[in-house]
Write an enzyme that holds these catalytic residues in place. Structure first.
Site, PDB file in Angstrom:
ATOM      1  N   HIS A  70       0.838  -1.202   0.000  1.00 40.96           N
ATOM      2  CA  HIS A  70       0.000   0.000   0.000  1.00 40.96           C
ATOM      3  C   HIS A  70       0.870   1.248   0.000  1.00 40.96           C
ATOM      4  O   HIS A  70       1.998   1.249   0.517  1.00 40.96           O
ATOM      5  CB  HIS A  70      -0.919   0.015   1.217  1.00 40.96           C
ATOM      6  CG  HIS A  70      -2.014  -1.005   1.141  1.00 40.96           C
ATOM      7  ND1 HIS A  70      -2.960  -1.140   2.126  1.00 40.96           N
ATOM      8  CD2 HIS A  70      -2.331  -1.919   0.193  1.00 40.96           C
ATOM      9  CE1 HIS A  70      -3.810  -2.096   1.793  1.00 40.96           C
ATOM     10  NE2 HIS A  70      -3.440  -2.585   0.624  1.00 40.96           N
ATOM     11  N   GLU A  72       0.683   3.934   1.703  1.00 40.47           N
ATOM     12  CA  GLU A  72       0.995   4.417   3.044  1.00 40.47           C
ATOM     13  C   GLU A  72       2.165   3.625   3.647  1.00 40.47           C
ATOM     14  O   GLU A  72       3.088   4.202   4.226  1.00 40.47           O
ATOM     15  CB  GLU A  72      -0.248   4.313   3.939  1.00 40.47           C
ATOM     16  CG  GLU A  72      -1.436   5.108   3.425  1.00 40.47           C
ATOM     17  CD  GLU A  72      -2.257   4.403   2.339  1.00 40.47           C
ATOM     18  OE1 GLU A  72      -3.138   5.074   1.763  1.00 40.47           O
ATOM     19  OE2 GLU A  72      -2.024   3.198   2.060  1.00 40.47           O
ATOM     20  N   CYS A  99      -6.584   1.054   5.290  1.00 40.01           N
ATOM     21  CA  CYS A  99      -6.694  -0.294   5.839  1.00 40.01           C
ATOM     22  C   CYS A  99      -6.176  -0.295   7.279  1.00 40.01           C
ATOM     23  O   CYS A  99      -5.360   0.552   7.668  1.00 40.01           O
ATOM     24  CB  CYS A  99      -5.956  -1.305   4.970  1.00 40.01           C
ATOM     25  SG  CYS A  99      -4.194  -1.473   5.269  1.00 40.01           S
ATOM     26  N   CYS A 102      -2.308  -0.435   7.705  1.00 40.77           N
ATOM     27  CA  CYS A 102      -1.634   0.847   7.444  1.00 40.77           C
ATOM     28  C   CYS A 102      -1.888   1.834   8.571  1.00 40.77           C
ATOM     29  O   CYS A 102      -0.990   2.583   8.971  1.00 40.77           O
ATOM     30  CB  CYS A 102      -2.079   1.432   6.106  1.00 40.77           C
ATOM     31  SG  CYS A 102      -1.420   0.553   4.678  1.00 40.77           S
TER      32      CYS A 102
END
Length: 117
Positions: A70, A72, A99, A102
């Site tokens: 991801h 992030e 999510c 994250c």
């Protein structure tokens, strides 16, 4: 000449960073900002040196691509790799909802605020 606000500047940069994403399912960009300066960027894509979805396709499990990191996580990982402190920083992302993994990583990294752009 009209000067854009910092928020508008960060939004524009974050949208450009998202264009680096290599997953076929979504392109997400992330900035980590501290003291009004960008200290890290991230986009969703494969770990360095690994094949990208855009080259070899996604690996889907439970409706999610597991080939990619991801945006992030990528931004936090870059900061960690190069010894850049994220304590007290803000995380700005084009992806939402964030999510849980994250979000927990951001909290653990000392990020004080998560902002959806």
């Amino acid at each position: 000449m009209e000067r854009i606000s910092r928020d508008d500047m960060f939004l524009a940069i974050c949208k450009e960073v998202a264009k680096r994403g290599t997953c076929l399912r979504a392109q997400v960009g992330c900035l980590i900002v501290k003291d009004n300066r960008i200290i890290s960027t991230g986009w969703n894509g494969s770990p360095p040196g690994k094949p990208h979805c855009s080259d070899v396709g996604c690996i889907i499990e439970n409706g999610h691509c597991i080939r990619t990191i991801h945006a992030e996580t990528n931004a936090i990982g870059f900061a960690a790799r190069y010894g850049i402190s994220t304590e007290g920083a803000d995380l700005l992302t084009t992806g939402w909802p964030l999510c849980l993994t994250c979000e927990k990583l951001a909290i653990s990294a000392g990020i004080r605020n998560i902002v959806r752009l």
